[in-house]
Design an enzyme around this catalytic site. Sequence first.
Site, PDB file in Angstrom:
ATOM      1  CG  ASP A 287       0.825  -4.470  12.549  1.00  0.00           C
ATOM      2  OD1 ASP A 287      -0.060  -5.252  12.977  1.00  0.00           O
ATOM      3  OD2 ASP A 287       0.996  -4.241  11.341  1.00  0.00           O
TER       4      ASP A 287
ATOM      5  CE  LYS B 253       8.025   0.362   3.046  1.00  0.00           C
ATOM      6  NZ  LYS B 253       7.733  -0.099   4.424  1.00  0.00           N
TER       7      LYS B 253
ATOM      8  N   GLY C  55       0.786  -1.214   0.000  1.00  0.00           N
ATOM      9  CA  GLY C  55       0.000   0.000   0.000  1.00  0.00           C
ATOM     10  C   GLY C  55       0.822   1.269   0.000  1.00  0.00           C
TER      11      GLY C  55
ATOM     12  CB  VAL D 140      10.351  -3.625  -1.952  1.00  0.00           C
ATOM     13  CG1 VAL D 140      11.728  -3.997  -1.411  1.00  0.00           C
ATOM     14  CG2 VAL D 140       9.504  -3.011  -0.854  1.00  0.00           C
TER      15      VAL D 140
ATOM     16  N   GLY E  85       4.398   1.346  -0.691  1.00  0.00           N
ATOM     17  CA  GLY E  85       5.618   1.403  -1.466  1.00  0.00           C
ATOM     18  C   GLY E  85       5.853   0.204  -2.354  1.00  0.00           C
TER      19      GLY E  85
END
Length: 458
Positions: A182, A86, A61, A65, A63
């Site tokens: 998270d 990134k 969402g 890579v 970036g």
Amino acid sequence: MTEPETPRPLADATTVLTGTGNTTVAATVCDTPALAVRAELGPGSVLRDRFELTRRLGAGGMGVVFGAVDRLKREAGDPRHHVAIKLLNRELRGHSVAFTALQREASKAQALAHPNIATVYDFDQADGWTYLVMEMLLGRPLNEVLFEARDAGLGLKPALQIVKGIAEGLAYAHRRGVVHCDLKPANIFFTEDGIPKILDFGIARTLPSSSAAAQDDFDPGKLGAYTPSYATEDMMSGGDPDASDDLYALGIIAYELLSGRHPFNRENARRAREQGLVPARIRGLPPHQWRVLERCLAFDRKPRPRDASEFLKRFFRSAALRNLAIAAGVSVVLVAGGMGYVNYRQAGPDVAFQDLPAETRQRVRQLLDDGAGEWAFFEREGAEFAAWSSLELYAEAYALHPRNREAAAGLDRAADALLRLSSDDAGRQAQLADALARKSEYLRRYAPVAERLSGSGP
């Protein structure tokens, strides 16, 4: 952000990967709902006349890579010249929250140099692009490993090795006042060398008591970025960060590694509480480790270990230390017997230990040994929770085998220690005595406890 009910690989992945065979190259990508990526850069492009993009690894969402070669390091002969880049999506280039989240991911990860935390080298802008430079990792994300081990688990030894590595990385972050916020399998990468690496500190928060807290006024809630099936109710409600929230997620990950199943059927904490869900005990896990894991999975903060350092102390202990404690406990009983043999025999159990049913005998012996192990940990670390744990184990052994001398000696010892640790306030002493008495009928009659219950104690 939500995740699907079935924990398929990369379904809630913060790390989006490509690879050949069983080898994957990793770099973190935020897992907010995916936006279209109109990348004008691609293999062969060069950023800041230094980073040559070699292949696209994935997108998320926030970036895209790429694998890249750091020309400067290559020219210097540095063998670690392969990196991951990134790039913040062009669509989010003017989005202040996304920009800040990427910058925070860099700054926090750079401040957390630890073998179990993925390394971020730099945060920069060039040619209208904002990007991170990160270490290249070879291996697989942990959610892929768990998917392959679903319904079975990895086995005790390999599972606990991974849990230990994750906990050590978390402990390092917690000591510096940083809560991940998270933690989940998709945010942990399992390298080819067998090392778990924690990824994505984009929504990590500083503890209110941390000296860094005053410098960090970013609100990660603006991203809505947490994963419900690994988040506590406090996190879902937008409460202040607490290290024990990471311990809840770690407990779930440990449970999945050991059993191949989510302890609450992937329900979020609020729904799991409402439905009265209780994790099934994991067979083969030593009793003291199960008790610690069970506390990590508590819906309320208070029963959980306060941070990852405490978890490591409670969950991983030396077998030699436990054996020494068992021997010490037996010595205490023998000395007590030598000092008053007649009274000792009179206070003994009505049913001899050897006459108990085999299953009860085995259970009592296990409880006594575990109680001795907890007591040894208390003596070494001075951790009050270990004295309580020791007392509870001895109380259960005493209930199964009334007047068991070893259990009684353990109860005396633990109760004395807890009373010594309490304040001198008479009211608090009485409350503690009441709590001890409720643990075991034996303690209700134990003189130091009975005296405080009646108000005649010191």
